[in-house]
Every structure is written in C-alpha cells, then in structure tokens.
Scaffold this motif. Structure first.
Motif, PDB file in Angstrom:
ATOM      1  N   PHE A 128      -5.536  36.467  47.719  1.00 34.67           N
ATOM      2  CA  PHE A 128      -6.719  37.160  48.239  1.00 34.67           C
ATOM      3  C   PHE A 128      -6.679  38.668  48.030  1.00 34.67           C
ATOM      4  O   PHE A 128      -7.594  39.252  47.447  1.00 34.67           O
ATOM      5  CB  PHE A 128      -6.897  36.837  49.728  1.00 34.67           C
ATOM      6  CG  PHE A 128      -8.053  37.565  50.367  1.00 34.67           C
ATOM      7  CD1 PHE A 128      -9.338  37.041  50.316  1.00 34.67           C
ATOM      8  CD2 PHE A 128      -7.863  38.767  51.021  1.00 34.67           C
ATOM      9  CE1 PHE A 128     -10.416  37.706  50.892  1.00 34.67           C
ATOM     10  CE2 PHE A 128      -8.918  39.437  51.607  1.00 34.67           C
ATOM     11  CZ  PHE A 128     -10.198  38.913  51.544  1.00 34.67           C
ATOM     12  N   TYR A 129      -5.630  39.327  48.523  1.00 32.79           N
ATOM     13  CA  TYR A 129      -5.622  40.787  48.499  1.00 32.79           C
ATOM     14  C   TYR A 129      -5.691  41.338  47.078  1.00 32.79           C
ATOM     15  O   TYR A 129      -6.301  42.380  46.831  1.00 32.79           O
ATOM     16  CB  TYR A 129      -4.370  41.323  49.214  1.00 32.79           C
ATOM     17  CG  TYR A 129      -4.419  42.816  49.449  1.00 32.79           C
ATOM     18  CD1 TYR A 129      -5.163  43.339  50.503  1.00 32.79           C
ATOM     19  CD2 TYR A 129      -3.751  43.701  48.610  1.00 32.79           C
ATOM     20  CE1 TYR A 129      -5.235  44.708  50.722  1.00 32.79           C
ATOM     21  CE2 TYR A 129      -3.811  45.065  48.817  1.00 32.79           C
ATOM     22  CZ  TYR A 129      -4.553  45.571  49.871  1.00 32.79           C
ATOM     23  OH  TYR A 129      -4.617  46.922  50.077  1.00 32.79           O
ATOM     24  N   ALA A 130      -5.110  40.631  46.136  1.00 30.13           N
ATOM     25  CA  ALA A 130      -5.084  41.101  44.751  1.00 30.13           C
ATOM     26  C   ALA A 130      -6.448  41.055  44.082  1.00 30.13           C
ATOM     27  O   ALA A 130      -6.669  41.717  43.058  1.00 30.13           O
ATOM     28  CB  ALA A 130      -4.094  40.268  43.935  1.00 30.13           C
ATOM     29  N   LYS A 131      -7.382  40.279  44.656  1.00 32.53           N
ATOM     30  CA  LYS A 131      -8.628  39.976  43.958  1.00 32.53           C
ATOM     31  C   LYS A 131      -9.881  40.322  44.759  1.00 32.53           C
ATOM     32  O   LYS A 131     -10.998  40.124  44.264  1.00 32.53           O
ATOM     33  CB  LYS A 131      -8.648  38.479  43.616  1.00 32.53           C
ATOM     34  CG  LYS A 131      -7.525  38.072  42.668  1.00 32.53           C
ATOM     35  CD  LYS A 131      -7.340  36.566  42.671  1.00 32.53           C
ATOM     36  CE  LYS A 131      -6.326  36.116  41.633  1.00 32.53           C
ATOM     37  NZ  LYS A 131      -6.872  36.145  40.259  1.00 32.53           N
ATOM     38  N   ALA A 132      -9.728  40.824  45.978  1.00 32.69           N
ATOM     39  CA  ALA A 132     -10.849  40.963  46.906  1.00 32.69           C
ATOM     40  C   ALA A 132     -11.481  42.353  46.914  1.00 32.69           C
ATOM     41  O   ALA A 132     -12.320  42.635  47.756  1.00 32.69           O
ATOM     42  CB  ALA A 132     -10.392  40.602  48.322  1.00 32.69           C
ATOM     43  N   PHE A 133     -11.103  43.203  45.986  1.00 28.03           N
ATOM     44  CA  PHE A 133     -11.600  44.574  45.992  1.00 28.03           C
ATOM     45  C   PHE A 133     -13.085  44.636  45.634  1.00 28.03           C
ATOM     46  O   PHE A 133     -13.631  43.725  44.985  1.00 28.03           O
ATOM     47  CB  PHE A 133     -10.767  45.430  45.036  1.00 28.03           C
ATOM     48  CG  PHE A 133      -9.297  45.457  45.386  1.00 28.03           C
ATOM     49  CD1 PHE A 133      -8.853  46.141  46.506  1.00 28.03           C
ATOM     50  CD2 PHE A 133      -8.367  44.767  44.623  1.00 28.03           C
ATOM     51  CE1 PHE A 133      -7.509  46.158  46.853  1.00 28.03           C
ATOM     52  CE2 PHE A 133      -7.015  44.773  44.962  1.00 28.03           C
ATOM     53  CZ  PHE A 133      -6.586  45.464  46.080  1.00 28.03           C
ATOM     54  N   ASP A 134     -13.739  45.711  46.041  1.00 31.17           N
ATOM     55  CA  ASP A 134     -15.164  45.880  45.770  1.00 31.17           C
ATOM     56  C   ASP A 134     -15.463  45.771  44.282  1.00 31.17           C
ATOM     57  O   ASP A 134     -14.745  46.351  43.454  1.00 31.17           O
ATOM     58  CB  ASP A 134     -15.638  47.254  46.274  1.00 31.17           C
ATOM     59  CG  ASP A 134     -15.699  47.348  47.787  1.00 31.17           C
ATOM     60  OD1 ASP A 134     -15.460  46.327  48.457  1.00 31.17           O
ATOM     61  OD2 ASP A 134     -15.973  48.450  48.297  1.00 31.17           O
ATOM     62  N   LYS A 135     -16.521  45.019  43.959  1.00 33.14           N
ATOM     63  CA  LYS A 135     -17.041  44.866  42.600  1.00 33.14           C
ATOM     64  C   LYS A 135     -16.113  44.076  41.689  1.00 33.14           C
ATOM     65  O   LYS A 135     -16.284  44.082  40.460  1.00 33.14           O
ATOM     66  CB  LYS A 135     -17.343  46.238  41.964  1.00 33.14           C
ATOM     67  CG  LYS A 135     -18.347  47.076  42.715  1.00 33.14           C
ATOM     68  CD  LYS A 135     -19.737  46.484  42.643  1.00 33.14           C
ATOM     69  CE  LYS A 135     -20.773  47.386  43.263  1.00 33.14           C
ATOM     70  NZ  LYS A 135     -22.136  46.819  43.183  1.00 33.14           N
ATOM     71  N   PHE A 136     -15.139  43.366  42.234  1.00 32.70           N
ATOM     72  CA  PHE A 136     -14.156  42.637  41.420  1.00 32.70           C
ATOM     73  C   PHE A 136     -14.602  41.216  41.072  1.00 32.70           C
ATOM     74  O   PHE A 136     -13.785  40.381  40.696  1.00 32.70           O
ATOM     75  CB  PHE A 136     -12.790  42.607  42.118  1.00 32.70           C
ATOM     76  CG  PHE A 136     -11.862  43.717  41.680  1.00 32.70           C
ATOM     77  CD1 PHE A 136     -12.331  45.005  41.500  1.00 32.70           C
ATOM     78  CD2 PHE A 136     -10.521  43.472  41.441  1.00 32.70           C
ATOM     79  CE1 PHE A 136     -11.483  46.020  41.088  1.00 32.70           C
ATOM     80  CE2 PHE A 136      -9.664  44.476  41.020  1.00 32.70           C
ATOM     81  CZ  PHE A 136     -10.142  45.760  40.849  1.00 32.70           C
ATOM     82  N   ALA A 137     -15.926  40.934  41.160  1.00 28.10           N
ATOM     83  CA  ALA A 137     -16.424  39.601  40.796  1.00 28.10           C
ATOM     84  C   ALA A 137     -17.769  39.703  40.080  1.00 28.10           C
ATOM     85  O   ALA A 137     -18.802  39.338  40.632  1.00 28.10           O
ATOM     86  CB  ALA A 137     -16.547  38.722  42.026  1.00 28.10           C
ATOM     87  N   PRO A 138     -17.773  40.182  38.830  1.00 24.65           N
ATOM     88  CA  PRO A 138     -19.026  40.145  38.055  1.00 24.65           C
ATOM     89  C   PRO A 138     -19.442  38.697  37.785  1.00 24.65           C
ATOM     90  O   PRO A 138     -18.587  37.845  37.495  1.00 24.65           O
ATOM     91  CB  PRO A 138     -18.672  40.854  36.747  1.00 24.65           C
ATOM     92  CG  PRO A 138     -17.341  41.485  36.960  1.00 24.65           C
ATOM     93  CD  PRO A 138     -16.669  40.751  38.057  1.00 24.65           C
ATOM     94  N   ILE A 139     -20.758  38.438  37.880  1.00 24.94           N
ATOM     95  CA  ILE A 139     -21.314  37.099  37.690  1.00 24.94           C
ATOM     96  C   ILE A 139     -22.570  37.208  36.824  1.00 24.94           C
ATOM     97  O   ILE A 139     -23.383  38.105  37.020  1.00 24.94           O
ATOM     98  CB  ILE A 139     -21.709  36.461  39.035  1.00 24.94           C
ATOM     99  CG1 ILE A 139     -20.517  36.367  39.990  1.00 24.94           C
ATOM    100  CG2 ILE A 139     -22.347  35.093  38.826  1.00 24.94           C
ATOM    101  CD1 ILE A 139     -19.486  35.361  39.604  1.00 24.94           C
ATOM    102  N   GLY A 140     -22.754  36.275  35.871  1.00 28.69           N
ATOM    103  CA  GLY A 140     -24.005  36.242  35.097  1.00 28.69           C
ATOM    104  C   GLY A 140     -23.729  35.932  33.621  1.00 28.69           C
ATOM    105  O   GLY A 140     -22.622  35.542  33.266  1.00 28.69           O
TER     106      GLY A 140
END
Length: 287
Positions: A168-180
């Motif tokens: 979780f902590y390694a991947k939960a930062f702001d804007k760390f999940a672009p989708i589209g």
C-alpha cells in the motif's frame, strides 16, 4: 440499456465535463463529438449535444472511490521478482487521490522521486454494480468494462527491511494511478481478449511486452470473486489486475523513472495510456 463500444470522459476548453461514445479506442483531442452530460446519458444514448474535446479525464462514472490492486498476477513478473506464486491473489487498495488522467503530467514529489519510482502497465476493469460474495461464474455480469492503468510505485517502500514488504504505502501516493483513455465494453474487449498484448514503453523503448492471457495467473473474474468475499465492492470500483515482467527495479542495471520520462502503456483493443512524470522538487540519491 443500449450497448456501447467505447466511452470516454472529457473536458472542454471551458472546463465543462461530458461523456462521449466512440468507435475508436483513441479519442482525438480537438475533435468535435456528440457529448452527453452524464454517464447514464452516454450509456443510453440520450440527451446529447455537441462539444470539442480539450482534455481527457479518467473514463470512470465515480472518481471518489478507493482503487483495488492485485499483485503477483503474471508468471513472468513473479519469476523476475523471484517470488513464489501465491494460492490467492494479493489485494490492496490505492486511495481515490491516487487517480489521474490520460495525458496528465504526473507531479512526483522529492520524497517519491528519491525512493525508486517505477512503472507498472496493467489491465484494468471497472465494476458495473455493487457486489458481495460473487462467484467466478457470476463475475462477468458485474464488470462494466475494461481500460488501461499504470500502478506507479516507489519500490524502496516495498523492500522487506523498509516496510515489511507491504504494497500500500509504496503505491498510494497522489496521482499514482493514471487510468484511460477509454472504457471498452466487455463485448468489445472480448473480441481481442484471447490474443491481447500489453506493451509498456518508456521514452519509446519497450520495457514490458506480453500476451495477457498467456501470462496472467488470476483472471479478472477470479479476482473480482476473491476480493468480494464478505466484502461489499461499490459500483464503479477500479480494479488494477497486476503487471507483467519488465518493471524498472528488475532491469539490469535498474532503470527507474527519471524526470521528464514519457510512459506509454498500450493494450490491444483498449488504446494507449500516455503520461509524463515531472520531478518538480528535484531528487535525492539514496543509493
């Protein structure tokens, strides 16, 4: 309900938000489209007008929900990481603040830039309605559609000696999940699903390249069934289904993200998700 091939969400130059139906997985910025004010209007092909596409948004009816993620779901990735394949898919979440859009410049803080930032091209599905205790056989009826995602990660915080090997902590930062860029209906994606490839390019150089069905361990239907056991999954939840071999941390030598890197993730039949990372506060060396 009227069926669709592709849907996308966009913003006009006046920052008005609309949905559009498309026959293509690659929406054209600057193009004039039939525009729908709501997702339901786009689904049902009702109450339309005309608008110019200025900026793509995540193709999601709701953007305030946690995103679910799956780890170790490709044989090639488990092999490169030297980790045994688990009996069940590891699942965790990213907060809603991690969501970002196609073509968006991802601002990477000094803290994140200094802790082994990496890419993960992923097949993503979106749930169609609330579900709980779904069986694998029932799961297809709960999937609204498919898109492309990037599970950006700071690998330093996945190291066992740093944070116990957590996700979780390694991947939960702001804007760390672009989708589209688009949401493809299940019927549309099924046309290419058996042979669909996932390719990730960094500055045009191929880093990940696999045929999804040949490499993936747990299917989207299996994943949705597993994560819904005794757990209520809201409608329109994003589920990122894992990444194949070729992430930066396991390149020899390591090839982690750098300021200004351009990331392109392409999945057959779903289009190409493009983003640039920008280290706006610089970077410290931890090596």
């Amino acid at each position: 309900m009227v069926t669709f091939k592709y849907l996308f969400q966009f913003e006009t130059g006046n920052q008005e938000k609309f949905w559009a139906r498309s026959e293509s997985a690659e929406p054209v910025i600057g193009g004039s489209v039939t525009a729908y004010l709501t997702f339901d209007d786009a689904i049902n092909n009702t109450h339309s007008g005309t608008a110019i596409v200025a900026k793509l948004l995540p193709p999601l009816p709701k953007t305030n929900l946690p995103l679910y993620c799956v780890g170790l779901n490709y044989r090639s990735h488990a092999k490169e990481a030297s980790i045994n394949i688990p009996v069940n898919p590891p699942v965790w979440t990213k907060p809603a603040a991690a969501l970002s859009a196609p073509n968006e410049i991802i601002p990477v803080s000094r803290f994140c830039a200094s802790h082994l930032p990496d890419w993960e091209g992923e097949l993503v599905f979106i749930t169609a309605r609330e579900c709980r205790d779904v069986s694998p056989e029932e799961a297809p009826s709960y999937i609204l559609g498919y898109t492309v995602g990037n599970d950006l990660s700071c690998r330093f915080f996945q190291l066992p000696e740093q944070s116990g090997g957590q996700f979780f902590y390694a991947k939960a930062f702001d804007k760390f999940a672009p989708i589209g860029p688009v949401l493809a209906s299940p019927d549309t994606f099924y046309e290419t699903r058996s042979t669909a490839s996932l390719v990730t390019r960094i500055n045009g150089e191929v880093k990940q390249n696999t045929v999804i069905q040949n490499d993936m361990i747990f299917t989207p239907e299996h994943v949705l069934s597993w994560m819904s056991q005794s757990t209520t999954i809201p409608a329109y939840t994003v589920v990122m289904t894992g990444t194949p071999a070729g992430v930066g941390i396991f390149q020899k030598p390591r090839q982690l993200l750098k300021d200004g890197d351009e990331i392109e993730i392409e999945i057959s039949g779903l289009g190409t998700l493009k983003n640039q990372v920008r280290f706006e506060e610089g970077q410290d060396s931890i090596m």
